[in-house]
Write a protein that holds these residues in place. Structure first.
Motif, short mmCIF file in Angstrom:
data_model
loop_
_atom_site.label_atom_id
_atom_site.label_comp_id
_atom_site.label_asym_id
_atom_site.label_seq_id
_atom_site.Cartn_x
_atom_site.Cartn_y
_atom_site.Cartn_z
N CYS A 1 -53.19 6.42 60.20
CA CYS A 1 -54.54 7.17 60.37
C CYS A 1 -55.68 6.27 60.28
CB CYS A 1 -54.75 8.04 59.15
SG CYS A 1 -53.56 9.56 59.19
N ASP A 2 -55.48 4.83 60.19
CA ASP A 2 -56.62 4.06 60.18
C ASP A 2 -57.00 4.13 61.71
OD1 ASP A 2 -57.93 1.38 58.73
OD2 ASP A 2 -57.92 1.06 60.69
N GLY B 1 -47.43 2.38 64.64
CA GLY B 1 -48.30 3.27 63.69
C GLY B 1 -48.54 4.64 64.39
N GLY B 2 -49.31 5.59 64.04
CA GLY B 2 -49.54 6.76 64.55
C GLY B 2 -50.76 6.96 65.62
N ASN C 1 -52.55 12.81 65.75
CA ASN C 1 -51.68 13.39 64.85
C ASN C 1 -52.23 12.97 63.57
OD1 ASN C 1 -51.27 10.73 64.51
ND2 ASN C 1 -49.03 10.69 64.99
N CYS C 2 -53.83 12.91 63.54
CA CYS C 2 -54.31 12.32 62.34
C CYS C 2 -55.91 12.42 62.31
CB CYS C 2 -54.00 10.91 61.87
SG CYS C 2 -54.62 10.38 60.23
N GLY C 3 -56.51 13.34 61.42
CA GLY C 3 -57.99 13.27 61.40
C GLY C 3 -58.58 14.31 62.30
N GLN C 4 -59.53 14.35 62.69
CA GLN C 4 -60.43 15.41 63.39
C GLN C 4 -59.89 15.62 64.79
OE1 GLN C 4 -64.64 14.92 64.28
NE2 GLN C 4 -64.93 17.01 63.81
N SER D 1 -48.04 15.04 78.19
CA SER D 1 -48.04 16.46 78.61
C SER D 1 -48.17 17.39 77.46
CB SER D 1 -46.32 16.85 79.06
OG SER D 1 -45.56 16.76 77.92
N GLY D 2 -48.30 18.77 77.78
CA GLY D 2 -48.52 19.49 76.52
C GLY D 2 -49.99 19.41 75.73
N GLN D 3 -49.90 19.30 74.50
CA GLN D 3 -51.26 19.29 73.86
C GLN D 3 -51.78 17.96 73.86
OE1 GLN D 3 -52.72 21.67 72.07
NE2 GLN D 3 -54.35 20.25 71.33
#
Length: 827
Positions: free
Chosen positions: A99-100, A130-131, A164-167, A193-195
């Motif tokens: 999330c950084d 990471g994410g 996948n993290c935060g606002q 694709s998708g979201q």
């Protein structure tokens, strides 16, 4: 590099075309300073790269996504370094974190970097892990730019996964836009694709950018290359057809449609050699500098143009070319168009209706109606003196054509000359009576009022020599009246003109007097146009009356001196014209009762602005006295002007074409809508058939009583040639005559008592100002009495005849009786 050559070739072609455009050596036509958009400082280019673990994957072709991204970033670093484009490289998340929000690469924080090699080495060493905190990364990168003083950026966001993290990323974008940061996001979705795709589409849409689907490494590299190519889009806003003499506004808008800023953008405007270059021999400025345009932004420049050729009543065509160029990085665009100059086809409303019907129109009024100053004057005849200066090039004649124009106006005319003769100019007939003797007209244009307030005297005083040196030699009352005519008393302590009022007492009073008279004058002229006899000739259609204002003779700019006129005199003369036009406008409004179709043409006031005023040299639309910059005329020069003196501060042929264009321009407004009507009007009182002999028989002060519509002669002292004279009758003040003497000798003025003047005692005032500035005023009292009515003459005649018959019968009856008494008696 092969993909870059087509754009470079196009640029070279455009630049070559610019070099081949002709450069005119014609005299400059001055213009007002153009307007332009304020260009921003260089905008940052921010690359925001998703380095989540999925970037280690390969694409459909087996190429590693991270490797392909690093290759593209390295090319961008090298290319932007050569052009000096501020660049920011932001990667997220920080290695080993989910999330950084990440950070800038060292040396790529949105400014101009100094060590490109070190930065490329950092790009080469990037690792994916990471994410995918896309929202926080976007927030943190923009906040870092703002902290560095950057207020505008184009963001290229590359991501291959859903946040996948935060606002939520789109909410972050909306907040940034709401805060006022100028951001455009070009979003690239790498196999999304998708979201994830929906998130990036929303970010791009919110910031005015675009979203692109990226299927593989090759497509990503191609899309990034396209985004880095500078591209200008050029659009032109200009009328296709304009009225001759009207202002032309040409606006060029340049949009930077690429993802990077372009620097030192310039626009050039020229008119092509294969067209009518005489209309626009020189464009000022020929090149406009717009500065730097950030990615996704635009800037514009506005040229104010006017045809330089006075022959604008015929169809003319001018083809123009506008070229936009950027220096760093190189880019260019070109646009072309055509402007058609056509006076008649753009007319609307009541003017168009008259033109379409081939109508004949009349001109009434003073020198500004007659065409004084335009030359091509009609010859005089036994009833109208040639010095009326009725020109074939006056404004209405240029608009409707000579064959459809009947010019009854006369230089020097005042209101009373519309309904009574103008001695020494129109000896026998009023202007209205001349119309009655001519063909039926379908409309009339009228310009009157300038001579009624003595505008010629105001201008003349400003031309007199050494006038400033005489100021302290006059007594207080005289000082106020004399100095004010050139604006002295109208100036404040700083020498600036008060824009609210005309404080010159005599001019103010004349304007006030005029405001009480003009509405009635307009109604009477309108009624003369629409008597029963006139309506019958037009099948019941009423003829409209179109009232013209007066043009500002000087630039509409404070504190600008011009030739023989000081800055104070320039401002004062313009202000008097404005005040006069206000009186005319209010009077037209007051005269429009009883469904009278009387129009006020307000566009005439600015018809010489901005480039055809007295200050514009050879481009001036007004005749000036050019005897040295800033110097007044000497008395000998002023007298020596002779016939030309009458033309001073009047439009020339170009100026009248500008007024014709102003009429056409006004006619397109909603105020010019035609109206229908067929109301029979009552003909006004007029005075006719005056002779110099008759005037001399009623000379004042020898004859102290007269009748309305009677010509009288005022006896004055000897004056030199070039003396200005002005005659008024006061009770309700009204100007009877103005003008200049053409030779030395007694000033025996012939004036006509207005036919509608009230009975009683009046004062006739004659004021003269000779070429040396010496002023003299003479006053006469005269009684205006009612003329003996016709029934009285019939009754008196009948009584006289009866008396003569009675006397005859008496005498003859006595004679008959005498003869009878002497006859012998018959036997």
């Amino acid at each position: 590099m092969a993909n870059w050559w087509p754009r470079l070739g196009a640029l070279l072609v455009i630049l070559a075309a610019a070099c081949l455009l002709p450069v005119s050596s014609a005299a400059q036509t001055p213009t007002t300073p153009p307007t332009r958009a304020v260009s921003a400082a260089p905008s940052a280019l921010l690359m925001v790269m998703d380095l989540s673990g999925s970037m280690n994957d390969s694409d459909a072709n087996g190429k590693n996504k991270l490797t392909g991204a690093k290759q593209s970033l390295s090319r961008i670093v090298g290319d932007t370094a050569s052009s000096g484009t501020p660049l920011g490289l932001w990667t997220y998340p920080t290695a080993g974190s989910n999330c950084d929000p990440g950070s800038f690469l060292a040396g790529a924080d949105g400014g101009v970097r100094k060590d490109t090699d070190t930065l490329m080495a950092q790009v080469s060493g990037l690792k994916a892990d990471g994410g995918t905190p896309t929202g926080p990364a976007l927030r943190a990168s923009v906040d870092s730019l703002k902290a560095n003083g950057i207020t505008s950026a184009t963001v290229v966001l590359i991501s291959d996964g859903e946040s996948n993290c935060g606002q939520a990323p789109c909410d972050t974008a909306k907040q940034i836009v709401a805060e006022g940061f100028d951001v455009t996001v070009e979003a690239l979705g790498f196999q999304l694709s998708g979201q994830g795709r929906t998130e990036l589409e929303c970010i791009a849409s919110t910031t005015g950018g675009r979203y692109s689907d990226i299927a593989d490494v090759d497509e990503m590299q191609q899309r990034l290359k396209e985004l880095m190519i500078p591209e200008l889009a050029l659009t032109i806003s200009a009328p296709d057809t304009v009225a001759g003499g009207a202002d032309i506004t040409l606006t060029a808008n340049v949009t930077n449609s690429s993802a990077r800023a372009v620097n030192d953008v310039r626009l050039s405007l020229s008119f092509r050699a294969d067209t009518d270059q005489a209309l626009f021999p020189v464009v000022i400025p020929p090149v406009a500098r717009l500065g730097n345009i950030p990615a996704g932004h635009n800037a514009n420049f506005e040229w104010k143009l006017r045809p330089a050729d006075s022959n604008v009543t015929q169809d003319r065509t001018a083809n123009y070319r506008v070229i936009a160029t950027a220096a760093r990085p190189a880019a260019a665009a070109m646009a072309e168009g055509t402007i058609k100059i056509d006076l008649r086809s753009v007319a609307g409303g009541v003017v168009k209706a008259l033109l379409d019907n081939g109508s004949t129109v009349a001109i009434f009024g003073d020198s500004y109606a007659a065409g004084e100053g335009a030359g091509r004057y009609l010859p005089g005849n036994s009833r109208v003196d040639e010095w009326c200066h009725r020109s074939q090039s006056t404004h209405v004649a240029q608009l409707f054509g000579i064959e459809h124009t009947k010019n009854y106006a006369c230089s020097g005319a005042v209101q009373t000359n519309l309904f009574g003769p103008q001695p020494n100019r129109v000896t026998y007939d009023s202007q209205v009576a001349q119309m009655d003797d001519g063909p039926t007209v379908d409309a009339a244009f009228l310009s009157i009022g300038g001579n009624d307030i003595g505008f010629g005297d105001i201008v003349t005083r400003c031309l007199y020599p050494n006038y400033d040196a005489r100021l302290d030699t006059l007594d207080g009352v005289h000082l106020e009246e004399t100095i004010s005519t050139c604006g002295y008393a109208d100036a404040n302590a700083q020498g600036l003109v008060d824009n609210d009022t005309v404080r010159q007492r005599t001019v103010r009073q004349k304007l006030d007097d005029l405001s009480t008279q003009l509405a009635g004058t307009y109604r009477k002229v309108y009624d003369a146009l629409n008597t029963k006899a006139e309506l019958d000739q037009r099948d019941g259609n009423e003829a409209p009356l179109l009232v013209l204002g007066y043009p500002l003779p000087f630039p509409d700019t404070a504190s600008v001196a011009c030739g023989e006129f000081s800055a104070r005199e320039v401002a004062y003369a313009n202000k008097v014209v404005r005040e006069l036009n206000r009186v005319l406008a209010r009077s037209v409004s007051a005269a429009q009762n009883d469904a009278r179709q009387i129009y006020w043409i307000d566009t005439v006031e600015r018809s010489m602005q901005p480039v055809n005023t007295l200050c514009d040299g050879s481009a001036s639309g007004i005749n000036g006295a050019t005897f040295g910059q800033g110097a007044g005329l000497t008395a000998q020069q002023f007298v020596g002007l002779n016939a030309n003196k009458q033309e001073l501060v009047h439009p020339n042929e170009l100026g009248y074409s500008r007024i014709a264009g102003a009429i056409a321009q006004w006619s397109t407004s909603s105020y010019a809508a035609p109206h229908e009507g067929s109301i029979v009007r009552q003909a006004p009182l007029t005075a006719e058939f005056t002779t110099g002999v008759e005037c001399a028989l009623h000379a004042v002060p020898n004859v102290q009583a007269t009748e309305p519509a009677r010509c009288i002669q005022t006896m004055n002292t000897v004056v030199p040639a070039g003396t200005y004279y002005e005659t008024e009758i006061r009770s309700i003040p009204r100007t009877l005559a103005t003008g200049f003497t053409t030779q030395d000798g007694p000033l025996d003025l012939h004036v006509v008592i207005p036919p509608d003047l009230d009975f009683g005692t009046h004062t006739i005032i004659v004021r003269t100002v000779d070429p040396s500035g010496n002023e003299a005023v003479t006053a006469y009292q005269i009684t205006v009495k009612a003329p003996i009515p016709l029934w009285w003459w019939i009754t008196a005649g009948t009584a006289a005849v009866s008396l003569l018959l009675a006397v005859w019968f008496t005498v003859h009856s006595r004679t008959f009786r005498g003869k009878s008494s002497r006859t012998p008696a018959s036997t």
